[in-house]
Write a protein that holds these residues in place. Structure first.
Motif, short mmCIF file in Angstrom:
data_model
loop_
_atom_site.label_atom_id
_atom_site.label_comp_id
_atom_site.label_asym_id
_atom_site.label_seq_id
_atom_site.Cartn_x
_atom_site.Cartn_y
_atom_site.Cartn_z
N ALA A 127 -12.78 5.07 23.08
CA ALA A 127 -13.68 5.55 22.03
C ALA A 127 -12.99 6.62 21.18
N LYS A 128 -12.26 7.52 21.85
CA LYS A 128 -11.53 8.56 21.10
C LYS A 128 -10.47 7.94 20.20
N ILE A 129 -9.75 6.95 20.74
CA ILE A 129 -8.70 6.30 19.95
C ILE A 129 -9.31 5.57 18.76
N VAL A 130 -10.43 4.87 19.00
CA VAL A 130 -11.10 4.14 17.91
C VAL A 130 -11.60 5.12 16.86
N ALA A 131 -12.19 6.24 17.31
CA ALA A 131 -12.69 7.24 16.36
C ALA A 131 -11.54 7.84 15.57
N SER A 132 -10.43 8.11 16.24
CA SER A 132 -9.26 8.66 15.55
C SER A 132 -8.71 7.66 14.55
N ALA A 133 -8.68 6.38 14.95
CA ALA A 133 -8.17 5.35 14.04
C ALA A 133 -9.10 5.20 12.83
N ARG A 134 -10.41 5.26 13.07
CA ARG A 134 -11.35 5.16 11.95
C ARG A 134 -11.18 6.35 11.00
N GLN A 135 -11.05 7.54 11.59
CA GLN A 135 -10.88 8.74 10.75
C GLN A 135 -9.58 8.64 9.95
N GLU A 136 -8.53 8.17 10.63
CA GLU A 136 -7.26 8.03 9.92
C GLU A 136 -7.36 6.97 8.82
N ALA A 137 -8.08 5.86 9.13
CA ALA A 137 -8.26 4.81 8.12
C ALA A 137 -9.07 5.34 6.93
N GLU A 138 -10.12 6.15 7.23
CA GLU A 138 -10.91 6.73 6.15
C GLU A 138 -10.06 7.67 5.29
N GLN A 139 -9.20 8.43 5.96
CA GLN A 139 -8.32 9.33 5.21
C GLN A 139 -7.36 8.54 4.33
N GLN A 140 -6.85 7.43 4.89
CA GLN A 140 -5.94 6.61 4.10
C GLN A 140 -6.67 5.96 2.93
N VAL A 141 -7.94 5.55 3.17
CA VAL A 141 -8.74 4.98 2.09
C VAL A 141 -8.95 6.02 0.99
N VAL A 142 -9.28 7.26 1.41
CA VAL A 142 -9.48 8.33 0.43
C VAL A 142 -8.19 8.59 -0.34
N LYS A 143 -7.06 8.63 0.39
CA LYS A 143 -5.77 8.85 -0.29
C LYS A 143 -5.46 7.70 -1.24
N ALA A 144 -5.76 6.48 -0.77
CA ALA A 144 -5.49 5.32 -1.63
C ALA A 144 -6.35 5.37 -2.88
N ARG A 145 -7.64 5.77 -2.71
CA ARG A 145 -8.52 5.88 -3.88
C ARG A 145 -8.02 6.95 -4.84
N GLU A 146 -7.60 8.10 -4.27
CA GLU A 146 -7.07 9.17 -5.12
C GLU A 146 -5.84 8.69 -5.87
N SER A 147 -4.96 8.02 -5.13
CA SER A 147 -3.74 7.51 -5.75
C SER A 147 -4.08 6.49 -6.83
N LEU A 148 -5.03 5.62 -6.51
CA LEU A 148 -5.45 4.60 -7.47
C LEU A 148 -6.09 5.24 -8.70
N ARG A 149 -6.91 6.28 -8.47
CA ARG A 149 -7.54 6.99 -9.58
C ARG A 149 -6.47 7.61 -10.47
N GLU A 150 -5.47 8.23 -9.84
CA GLU A 150 -4.42 8.86 -10.63
C GLU A 150 -3.64 7.81 -11.42
N GLU A 151 -3.36 6.67 -10.78
CA GLU A 151 -2.63 5.62 -11.47
C GLU A 151 -3.46 5.04 -12.63
N VAL A 152 -4.77 4.84 -12.34
CA VAL A 152 -5.64 4.32 -13.40
C VAL A 152 -5.71 5.32 -14.56
N ALA A 153 -5.81 6.62 -14.19
CA ALA A 153 -5.87 7.64 -15.25
C ALA A 153 -4.57 7.65 -16.06
#
Length: 156
Positions: free
Chosen positions: A99-125
């Motif tokens: 459960a800890k590993i899954v939660a950590s992986a989800r949190q890391e995936a969410e962080q990567q999604v946020v980073k990807a969105r930020e990067s995508l926003r910057e590229e779109v801008a």
């Protein structure tokens, strides 16, 4: 020779022989026979005693063997219970760790999604700015339009 005298002499010799045998030979023989009979009876008594002690010892051995078997069964059952407890604890720890590993992986995936969105926003801008530059055919001052770009980023 006179037969009566011979018979009398033989009777006297026989009487002396009987007296000598009764006096000197018979007592040691009787004593040896009595001692032998006593030893045999003592041997039989000790054999009976040993036989009864053996029976008691066999009963004690059987009782101790039975007790040992019971103790071994109890120990085996106890060991099996402990093994089950250890297995259950290991499963619980493994589940918690998973459960800890899954939660950590989800949190890391969410962080990567946020980073990807930020990067995508910057590229779109950046693409929007480049597109605007090309449309206007002139250079757009990014410092002047920073507020506009920030609003565009939040909308994307």
């Amino acid at each position: 020779m006179n037969i009566n005298a011979t018979l009398f002499a033989q009777a006297v010799v026989f009487a002396i022989l009987v007296w000598f045998t009764m006096k000197f030979v018979w007592p040691p023989i009787a004593k040896a026979l009595d001692e032998r009979a006593l030893k045999i009876s003592e041997g039989l008594a000790s054999a009976e005693k040993a036989k009864s002690e053996l029976a008691v010892a066999n009963k004690r051995v059987e009782a101790e063997l039975s007790q040992s078997r019971n103790e071994a069964g109890v120990r085996l059952a106890d060991a099996e219970r402990r093994a089950q407890t250890v297995i259950e604890e290991a499963k619980a720890r493994a589940t918690d760790e998973a459960a800890k590993i899954v939660a950590s992986a989800r949190q890391e995936a969410e962080q990567q999604v946020v980073k990807a969105r930020e990067s995508l926003r910057e590229e779109v801008a950046a693409l929007a700015v480049k597109g605007a530059e090309q449309i206007l055919q002139r250079e757009v001052n990014a410092g002047v339009h920073a507020d506009l770009l920030n609003r565009l980023k939040t909308e994307l």
